[in-house]
Scaffold this active site. Structure first.
Site, PDB file in Angstrom:
ATOM      1  N   HIS A 116     -12.534 -13.344 -14.514  1.00 39.86           N
ATOM      2  CA  HIS A 116     -12.664 -12.395 -13.395  1.00 39.86           C
ATOM      3  C   HIS A 116     -11.509 -12.463 -12.409  1.00 39.86           C
ATOM      4  O   HIS A 116     -11.611 -11.886 -11.330  1.00 39.86           O
ATOM      5  CB  HIS A 116     -13.951 -12.647 -12.614  1.00 39.86           C
ATOM      6  CG  HIS A 116     -15.202 -12.367 -13.367  1.00 39.86           C
ATOM      7  ND1 HIS A 116     -15.855 -11.157 -13.318  1.00 39.86           N
ATOM      8  CD2 HIS A 116     -15.925 -13.140 -14.196  1.00 39.86           C
ATOM      9  CE1 HIS A 116     -16.935 -11.205 -14.075  1.00 39.86           C
ATOM     10  NE2 HIS A 116     -16.995 -12.398 -14.631  1.00 39.86           N
ATOM     11  N   LYS A 154     -15.743  -5.037   1.501  1.00 39.21           N
ATOM     12  CA  LYS A 154     -15.509  -5.992   0.416  1.00 39.21           C
ATOM     13  C   LYS A 154     -15.268  -7.346   1.064  1.00 39.21           C
ATOM     14  O   LYS A 154     -15.136  -7.432   2.286  1.00 39.21           O
ATOM     15  CB  LYS A 154     -14.298  -5.584  -0.429  1.00 39.21           C
ATOM     16  CG  LYS A 154     -13.070  -5.222   0.430  1.00 39.21           C
ATOM     17  CD  LYS A 154     -11.886  -4.733  -0.379  1.00 39.21           C
ATOM     18  CE  LYS A 154     -12.021  -3.320  -0.877  1.00 39.21           C
ATOM     19  NZ  LYS A 154     -12.149  -3.200  -2.321  1.00 39.21           N
ATOM     20  N   ARG A 155     -15.187  -8.414   0.275  1.00 37.99           N
ATOM     21  CA  ARG A 155     -14.862  -9.701   0.870  1.00 37.99           C
ATOM     22  C   ARG A 155     -13.498  -9.615   1.564  1.00 37.99           C
ATOM     23  O   ARG A 155     -12.632  -8.823   1.172  1.00 37.99           O
ATOM     24  CB  ARG A 155     -14.820 -10.783  -0.222  1.00 37.99           C
ATOM     25  CG  ARG A 155     -16.187 -11.226  -0.666  1.00 37.99           C
ATOM     26  CD  ARG A 155     -16.969 -11.868   0.457  1.00 37.99           C
ATOM     27  NE  ARG A 155     -16.426 -13.159   0.799  1.00 37.99           N
ATOM     28  CZ  ARG A 155     -17.023 -14.318   0.604  1.00 37.99           C
ATOM     29  NH1 ARG A 155     -18.243 -14.356   0.082  1.00 37.99           N
ATOM     30  NH2 ARG A 155     -16.461 -15.455   0.940  1.00 37.99           N
ATOM     31  N   LYS A 164      -6.635  -8.249  -0.837  1.00 40.02           N
ATOM     32  CA  LYS A 164      -7.334  -6.963  -0.736  1.00 40.02           C
ATOM     33  C   LYS A 164      -6.743  -6.080   0.368  1.00 40.02           C
ATOM     34  O   LYS A 164      -7.032  -4.898   0.459  1.00 40.02           O
ATOM     35  CB  LYS A 164      -8.829  -7.193  -0.501  1.00 40.02           C
ATOM     36  CG  LYS A 164      -9.532  -7.883  -1.682  1.00 40.02           C
ATOM     37  CD  LYS A 164     -10.994  -8.152  -1.379  1.00 40.02           C
ATOM     38  CE  LYS A 164     -11.686  -9.006  -2.429  1.00 40.02           C
ATOM     39  NZ  LYS A 164     -12.105  -8.236  -3.625  1.00 40.02           N
ATOM     40  N   THR A 214     -15.704  -3.324  -8.080  1.00 38.29           N
ATOM     41  CA  THR A 214     -16.885  -2.559  -8.479  1.00 38.29           C
ATOM     42  C   THR A 214     -17.341  -1.683  -7.318  1.00 38.29           C
ATOM     43  O   THR A 214     -17.988  -0.659  -7.531  1.00 38.29           O
ATOM     44  CB  THR A 214     -18.042  -3.483  -8.914  1.00 38.29           C
ATOM     45  OG1 THR A 214     -18.152  -4.553  -7.974  1.00 38.29           O
ATOM     46  CG2 THR A 214     -17.795  -4.040 -10.304  1.00 38.29           C
ATOM     47  N   LYS A 244     -18.963   2.289  -6.939  1.00 36.86           N
ATOM     48  CA  LYS A 244     -20.132   2.709  -6.155  1.00 36.86           C
ATOM     49  C   LYS A 244     -19.772   3.869  -5.230  1.00 36.86           C
ATOM     50  O   LYS A 244     -20.528   4.828  -5.078  1.00 36.86           O
ATOM     51  CB  LYS A 244     -20.688   1.526  -5.346  1.00 36.86           C
ATOM     52  CG  LYS A 244     -21.223   0.404  -6.226  1.00 36.86           C
ATOM     53  CD  LYS A 244     -21.383  -0.916  -5.476  1.00 36.86           C
ATOM     54  CE  LYS A 244     -21.463  -2.072  -6.467  1.00 36.86           C
ATOM     55  NZ  LYS A 244     -21.293  -3.401  -5.822  1.00 36.86           N
TER      56      LYS A 244
HETATM   57  C1  26Q Z   1     -15.179 -21.539  -7.655  1.00 32.47           C
HETATM   58  C2  26Q Z   1     -15.165 -22.919  -7.474  1.00 32.47           C
HETATM   59  C3  26Q Z   1     -15.662 -23.491  -6.306  1.00 32.47           C
HETATM   60  C4  26Q Z   1     -16.207 -22.672  -5.328  1.00 32.47           C
HETATM   61  C5  26Q Z   1     -16.227 -21.300  -5.507  1.00 32.47           C
HETATM   62  C6  26Q Z   1     -15.706 -20.725  -6.663  1.00 32.47           C
HETATM   63  C7  26Q Z   1     -15.716 -19.263  -6.848  1.00 32.47           C
HETATM   64  C8  26Q Z   1     -16.847 -18.533  -6.506  1.00 32.47           C
HETATM   65  C9  26Q Z   1     -16.871 -17.157  -6.656  1.00 32.47           C
HETATM   66  C10 26Q Z   1     -14.620 -18.578  -7.345  1.00 32.47           C
HETATM   67  C11 26Q Z   1     -14.651 -17.203  -7.507  1.00 32.47           C
HETATM   68  C12 26Q Z   1     -15.781 -16.476  -7.165  1.00 32.47           C
HETATM   69  C13 26Q Z   1     -15.890 -15.025  -7.276  1.00 32.47           C
HETATM   70  C14 26Q Z   1     -15.021 -14.236  -7.873  1.00 32.47           C
HETATM   71  C15 26Q Z   1     -15.211 -12.773  -7.914  1.00 32.47           C
HETATM   72  O1  26Q Z   1     -16.143 -12.245  -7.344  1.00 32.47           O
HETATM   73  N1  26Q Z   1     -14.345 -12.051  -8.629  1.00 32.47           N
HETATM   74  C16 26Q Z   1     -14.482 -10.598  -8.710  1.00 32.47           C
HETATM   75  O2  26Q Z   1     -15.243 -10.284  -9.868  1.00 32.47           O
HETATM   76  C17 26Q Z   1     -15.558  -8.907  -9.906  1.00 32.47           C
HETATM   77  C18 26Q Z   1     -16.467  -8.674 -11.094  1.00 32.47           C
HETATM   78  O3  26Q Z   1     -15.761  -8.771 -12.274  1.00 32.47           O
HETATM   79  C19 26Q Z   1     -14.296  -8.077  -9.968  1.00 32.47           C
HETATM   80  O4  26Q Z   1     -14.669  -6.721  -9.898  1.00 32.47           O
HETATM   81  C20 26Q Z   1     -13.354  -8.416  -8.819  1.00 32.47           C
HETATM   82  O5  26Q Z   1     -12.131  -7.749  -8.977  1.00 32.47           O
HETATM   83  C21 26Q Z   1     -13.134  -9.925  -8.768  1.00 32.47           C
HETATM   84  O6  26Q Z   1     -12.363 -10.265  -7.630  1.00 32.47           O
END
Ligand code: 26Q
Length: 863
Positions: A391, A582-583, A588, A690, A694
């Site tokens: 991702h 978004k975050r 971004k 995503t 929406k």
């Molecule tokens: C990893 C290790 C320790 C703590 C946190 C994490 C962690 C947690 C969440 C690392 C990444 C995430 C989230 C990533 C994320 O949301 N990526 C998004 O995924 C979407 C679905 O595929 C995409 O549409 C987005 O582009 C992408 O940024």
């Protein structure tokens, strides 16, 4: 009935209506009314639940009691389907999808379950009839939004569950039952402040605790060699502590089908002998107090998104839920099959990013150490069972765990990873005999003083399939991120462009537009989104256009009212609603949007009387609590908002509203009201996005860069119906190769220069002129995400967009065409592709002969 107590009800301090979504107004035309309820039966069941579950009479009940009673009544309508589903899968021993994800960002359950049970209207009518003094929407507002995820990745998992159930695919989601979900964001003096989200405080009516399926998870200790009865060398893991995992199940009903899938979330409990040595030493109190160590494992969701935080507790969380889930799969498999030789034929285990990737080593350990299988056979089963979705392209977001940490927490897994790596590198070496650099690049281990395990490499080597989440992203995974792996195993890689569920992101959130669409082209689009194409025939129809426009205006009005009630802010519904939610992350580029708003403000100051289109800029974004610059950007957004509000020249023509605590529920309110969707990440950084889907589905036009799924959205809706700007991936690479010097853009562009100067000299922070200096410094000295390089292109594109907005008729046409051409972006399509190309699973129809059968007879109805 309860009107005498109305005052008490309103002042109930417990679970106050949490959000501004309570005014929701939707006589729902959205359902396939099933046979599960009629109004009278519902009323009797509801009052029965109130009495027997909440132990309250209506005169004593709080809104939360009503919410709980209602939820239990609805849940009961679905459990028969649920149990029939699990029974069918068990009896037919079907191949199941096991979706492993550290996050499931579900959103509220009551609205979804009402819709899928097909009894929304019945319930609405029943509640009115009982005159409780609370509408269905008041009770919906009682439900906390289960925020068991950060953003895109967690929400994708939730959309996928909805689609799996709707497509009748036998599936189970496995995850973590965090006691504290993503923090609640409040804004104080313009700054983000985090509050804990104790979503379980007043009970969760949607979960079913299943202590009978509790499992044990080992941690720490060391390993020992021994020779088994048949003379084989084997390894035993002597852990020094154990914790228990106890599952909580949530139901995931499909739409317009009897299938109900399961989401099984694990919660950590202390085991009796967790600290047996302390008990033995007689330190009873300390031993009991140390129970909290185990129970901390599932306490809190790490609030990082694309900025991993490498901490022992996070690794423990990951291993904990994966170990619980694999034991659960094996237990069920053994009941049906006796041994594990055909495990790979019965499960397809999907790794949602690398977060569950330790599962590769864990399954090997279970097969080799515990089930005495030989390595080669175990490895075949493992690789055939797992598949992995990537991702992210951000190098800093790729998970790596220190060997030191892994060795102390999971000593046996570390050995197994070394063995996997040894065999893998032998294969690579055979293929590329004289290329040590390649071996070093592909190794699961980063060598050096501080050795680390590359989890993406482990996931790739241990899976039969690897996919990206948008076409561009997959190409970049193949060409850059995992170039060597793609060259070595070209057939392993494929693209599965993300999608969103039209049930939540249209039917539930935008009932008015849903109704217009159904009245125009029929209802089939809800489960076959490609049908939206039929709307194209109406894009030139003046009557249809008028209705389309009116609904957007009503949705804007609804949002404006919410903003007024919640924040006491007045926004002009005649302004264009220009939205970026978004975050918060630098890639971004929320900051790019802010720079441009400031530029427009300067122009307005120079010519206060020019006739310009009023614009409302809506932002919503949570920043990771430790991400300093992201939090400073939130402060800047709010500071610019204040300056605009206080300047008499602006007259509401430029207004910023930062909506705090953006989450699934807030999103449901925002997407239907948006007219412009901001998708302006630096090309090559956003894997897919995503939110972009929406918005466009709900008829917003996109202003965006050629990044992630934006490219496919442009191809689908037509470039004449989207506003594209910025450098593309090739141009970004070329620019970096030439050498990027942000100061050149600053020097050459007077408008941009003035914007940055104003930020630098404290126009937006008069009390503390240097407050935003760190932002100015990163922009001028590094500008990692090329904001200055893309600034003018964005500004020009935005101006074109405003011009286009003046031609209302054509704007509406573009809006209709956007919706009409979004069919591809349904998560049903994504899931169908995973099923066909990766999981090789088929739908299994669940039969529930007579749904009326389980009508309770013990209904009590006080007169
Ligand atoms: C990893 C290790 C320790 C703590 C946190 C994490 C962690 C947690 C969440 C690392 C990444 C995430 C989230 C990533 C994320 O949301 N990526 C998004 O995924 C979407 C679905 O595929 C995409 O549409 C987005 O582009 C992408 O940024």
């Amino acid at each position: 009935m309860a009107t005498r107590y109305g005052k008490y009800l309103d002042e109930n301090p417990l679970r106050p209506a949490r959000d501004f979504y309570r005014t929701k107004r939707m006589k729902s035309q959205l359902e396939q009314e099933g046979p599960v309820f009629n109004v009278d039966l519902f009323c009797r069941v509801f009052l029965n639940k109130l009495l027997h579950r909440q132990v309250k009479l209506p005169s004593q009940a709080t809104p939360n009691d009503y919410y709980m009673a209602l939820s239990h009544a609805i849940r009961d309508r679905l459990v028969n389907r649920w149990m029939k589903s699990t029974e069918t899968y068990h009896e037919q021993d079907v191949r199941m999808v096991c979706y492993l994800s550290a996050e499931f960002l579900l959103g509220k359950q009551l609205n979804q379950n009402l819709l899928h049970a097909g009894c929304w209207n019945t319930v609405e009518e029943g509640l009115e009839k009982m005159q409780l003094g609370h509408s269905l929407y008041d009770l919906m507002a009682q439900e906390p939004d289960p925020g068991l995820g950060n953003g895109g990745l967690g929400r994708l998992a939730a959309c996928f569950l909805d689609s799996l159930a709707t497509l009748d695919i036998p599936a189970i989601g496995y995850g973590i039952r965090y006691e504290f979900g993503i923090f609640e964001q409040v804004i104080e003096d313009g700054w983000q402040v985090e509050r804990p989200d104790y979503w379980l405080q007043l009970g969760n009516p949607w979960e079913i605790h299943r202590p009978e399926y509790m499992v044990e998870v080992k941690l720490g200790g060391h390993t020992e060699f021994y020779i088994d009865d048949e003379g084989w060398q084997r390894v035993k893991w002597k852990a020094d502590r154990t914790v228990l995992g106890t599952p909580f199940d949530m139901l995931v009903p499909g739409y317009n089908t009897k299938t109900v899938a399961t989401l099984r979330l694990w919660s950590a409990r202390a085991s009796q002998d967790f600290n047996f040595h302390l008990f033995n030493e007689g330190d009873y109190t300390r031993a009991v107090a140390d129970k909290t160590y185990s129970e901390n494992i599932t306490k809190v969701l790490y609030p990082n998104d694309n900025t991993p935080q490498g901490q022992e507790l996070r690794l423990t969380q990951q291993y904990f839920f994966v170990a619980c889930s694999l034991q659960d799969m094996i237990r069920q498999h053994l009941i049906k099959n006796g041994d594990l030789s055909c495990f790979q034929e019965k499960v397809a285990i999907q790794l949602n990013d690398t977060h569950p990737s330790i599962g590769v080593a864990e399954l090997m350990r279970l097969l080799v150490d515990e089930h005495k299988m030989n390595w080669d056979k175990a490895w075949t089963i493992t690789c055939n069972s797992f598949s992995y979705t990537n991702h992210t392209l951000l190098p800093e977001a790729l998970e790596r765990w220190p060997v030191r940490l892994l060795s102390s927490l999971l000593p046996r897994h570390m050995e197994i990873i070394y063995e996997i790596n040894r065999r893998f590198l032998n294969e690579v070496r055979a293929h590329y005999p004289n290329d040590p650099a390649k071996l070093a690049r592909m190794s699961l281990i980063v060598e050096g003083d501080d050795k680390q395990v590359r989890m993406a490499h482990l996931a790739c080597v241990g899976s039969h399939a690897v996919n990206g989440v948008a076409a561009l992203h997959t190409e970049l995974v193949k060409s850059d991120l995992m170039h060597d792996f793609h060259e070595f195993w070209p057939d392993k890689f494929s693209n599965k462009t993300n999608g969103v569920t039209p049930r939540r992101w249209m039917l539930i959130s935008n009932p008015k537009l849903s109704h217009l669409i159904s009245a125009t082209i029929g209802k089939d689009w809800v489960t076959d989104l490609a049908q939206l194409q039929k709307l194209e025939a109406y894009a030139d129809n003046p009557e249809f256009r008028e209705k389309w426009w009116e609904i957007k205006q009503e949705n804007k009005q609804d949002l404006a009212e919410c903003i007024y009630h919640q924040f006491d802010l007045e926004v002009r519904p005649d302004a264009i609603f220009d939205v970026q939610v978004k975050r918060l992350h630098e890639y971004k580029r929320q900051l790019l949007k802010v720079l441009h708003i400031i530029a427009q403000y300067q122009q307005l100051k120079k010519n206060p009387d020019t006739d310009i289109q009023a614009q409302l800029f809506l932002f919503g974004a949570k920043a990771a609590p430790g991400y300093y610059i992201a939090k400073l950007i939130i402060k800047l957004i709010n500071s610019v908002a204040t300056v605009l509000d206080e300047d008499k020249d602006v007259r509401g023509r430029l207004k910023i509203v930062f909506l705090p605590n953006f989450n699934v529920s807030v999103g449901e309110q925002i997407y239907p009201a948006a007219e412009l969707s901001e998708q302006i990440s630096l090309a090559g950084k956003e894997a897919s996005g995503t939110g972009n889907m929406k918005f466009a589905l709900n008829g917003a036009l996109t202003i965006g860069t050629l990044d992630g799924a934006n490219i496919e959205i442009r191809d689908a809706v037509g470039k004449e119906n989207m506003f594209c700007c910025g450098l593309d991936v090739k141009e970004v690479k070329a620019l970096r190769t030439r050498g990027y010097h942000p100061r050149e853009y600053y020097n050459d562009n007077p408008e941009l220069r003035e914007v940055i100067n104003q930020i630098a000299c404290g126009v937006f922070s008069p009390d503390k002129p240097k407050l935003f200096q760190p932002i100015v410094d990163t922009l001028l000295n590094h500008d990692e995400y090329l904001l200055l390089a893309d600034y003018q292109s964005y500004a020009d594109c935005h101006a074109k967009m405003l011009e286009a907005y003046q031609d209302r008729d054509n704007w509406i046409k573009m809006s209709i065409l956007n919706t009409a051409r979004m069919g591809f972006f349904s998560s049903d399509r994504s899931i169908a592709e995973y099923c066909r190309d990766i999981w090789h699973v088929d739908p299994v129809e669940v039969e529930v002969p007579d749904e009326q059968i389980d009508i309770p007879i013990e209904v009590y109805c006080p007169s």
